[in-house]
Enzyme design. Structure first.
Site: not given
Ligand code: NAD
Length: 374
Positions: A139, A225
């Protein structure tokens, strides 16, 4: 003493929660959950090995009954190799963003879980569906309603399932909240759903503060949320939305996206939603549903762990004991089961699209100062 400073035990003791009430709402509290014997598990590819994937999703496979991790897609081979050694993913099943489409030749993978920055969900969902795989996307589903529509169309065309990772719909605290909220005998008709979701965001360089990658600010990330809560607690779709935004543009974090955005929703029954969303206030994470006879609340409501459900009906305050469940294992197993039994997921692409449309209406209402009919 404030409500929140009471321990659960002290809370129940001090308020003298009635046994009638406890019996009415807590009869399933400590029911034993006996795991099924090992059965068929579908193979999952994780796309994007960032915080969420490493700290929540990968550990959750140990608790999954119908899902196992079989492939990674990452731009960082060294990181993928280390995680592959830890989770038993063979080297041949490590892909990058360029050869991602070759997943179509890999029978080890049934489902792809997209855990990339928001604006990348659409491309990787569409390519994943074209590779013949079912999709779970994080999401918000995408950064625009148009992207959501294209994702839905691509999965339909490929004959594959598409689910949005609204993990709270699959865990027992929010499920109990919904049940109690919609029990008119207990709570009476719902008048208001109040939900506050926000935190103080850190690193000003992260993608969440970059409009092109995030699609928006606090609303698209954490305020979603609150929006979801008003919809799943009432079980209704809003008809009107109003909103107000405040963002300090001199704060280096908020050059591109909004900080605080408060919004109100009107539902057909007359219930109103009252929500706050922020990247700049001390952590808030709660949902309170107020009916004519009482209220029920979760606080924390949507964190990964630690939720508490309390309610007050007439003079009786009580807290419900609920066995927690890993949100990610539950949501992944739900989709695996839907694939195995050919059922529609509880939170399909259409659900993600609805939220994107409402979020666009919230932005429009804040921008114009006018109530938007939806
Ligand atoms: P994060 O920044 O920790 O991870 C993102 C990943 O994408 C990294 O491994 C990064 O290397 C990769 N990536 C590839 N291309 C990229 C670019 N151009 N710029 C930045 N990163 C790039 O983020 P996250 O917190 O893991 O979030 C990822 C997704 O999960 C988002 O859509 C976020 O909204 C969602 N999320 C959901 C929850 C939940 O509770 N459901 C919690 C946190 C995040």
């Amino acid at each position: 003493m404030s409500d929140s400073s009471l321990s659960r035990r002290a809370f129940i003791k001090q308020t003298g929660a009635s046994s009638v009430l406890a019996g009415a709402v807590a009869s399933t509290s400590f029911a034993q959950r006996v795991p099924d014997p090992p059965g068929k598990k579908l193979g999952w590819a994780i796309v994007g090995l960032g915080n969420l994937a490493i700290n929540q999703i990968l550990p959750a496979f140990a608790k999954s009954e119908k899902s196992k991790v079989t492939a990674f897609v990452s731009g960082h081979r060294d990181k993928a190799d280390k995680l592959a050694a830890r989770y038993g993913v063979p080297a041949k099943n490590i892909y990058n963003y360029q050869n991602y489409d070759e997943l179509k030749n890999n029978p080890d993978v049934d489902v792809i879980y997209i855990v990339l920055p928001n604006s990348m969900h659409a491309e990787y969902t569409i390519r994943g569906a074209q590779a013949g795989k079912h999709i779970l996307t994080e999401k918000p589903m995408a950064s625009t309603p148009k992207d959501c529509e294209e994702m839905i169309a691509a999965c339909k065309k490929a004959g594959k399932k598409l689910m949005v990772a609204y993990r709270c719909r699959y865990e027992p605290f929010n499920q109990n909240l919904i049940k109690i909220a919609q029990d008119k005998e207990l709570l009476g008709p719902i008048r208001v759903v109040v939900s506050d979701h926000g935190f103080n965001i850190g690193d000003p360089k992260q993608w969440r503060l970059n409009k092109a990658l995030a699609g928006g600010g606090s609303l698209m990330d954490i305020g979603l949320y609150a929006l979801q809560a008003t919809r799943y607690c009432t079980g209704e779709e809003p008809t009107e939305i109003s909103a107000m935004e405040y963002t300090d543009r001199s704060d280096i974090r908020f050059k591109e996206v909004e900080d605080m955005i408060n919004f109100q929703l009107r539902f057909p029954s007359g219930a109103l939603g009252q929500c706050t969303s922020s990247y700049g206030y001390a952590g808030q994470n709660r949902i309170r549903v107020i009916g004519t006879k009482g209220w029920v609340e979760l606080e924390p409501a949507t964190g990964y762990t630690g939720a508490r459900l309390r309610m007050k009906i007439g003079p009786n305050l009580s807290e419900r004991d609920i066995r927690p469940m890993d949100h990610f294992a539950a949501e992944m197993d739900h989709l695996s089961e839907c694939v195995m039994d050919n059922k529609e997921p509880l939170t399909p692409g259409e659900e993600g699209l609805r939220d994107l449309k409402y979020m666009m209406a919230i932005y429009e209402a804040a921008r114009t100062g006018k109530t938007v009919k939806v």
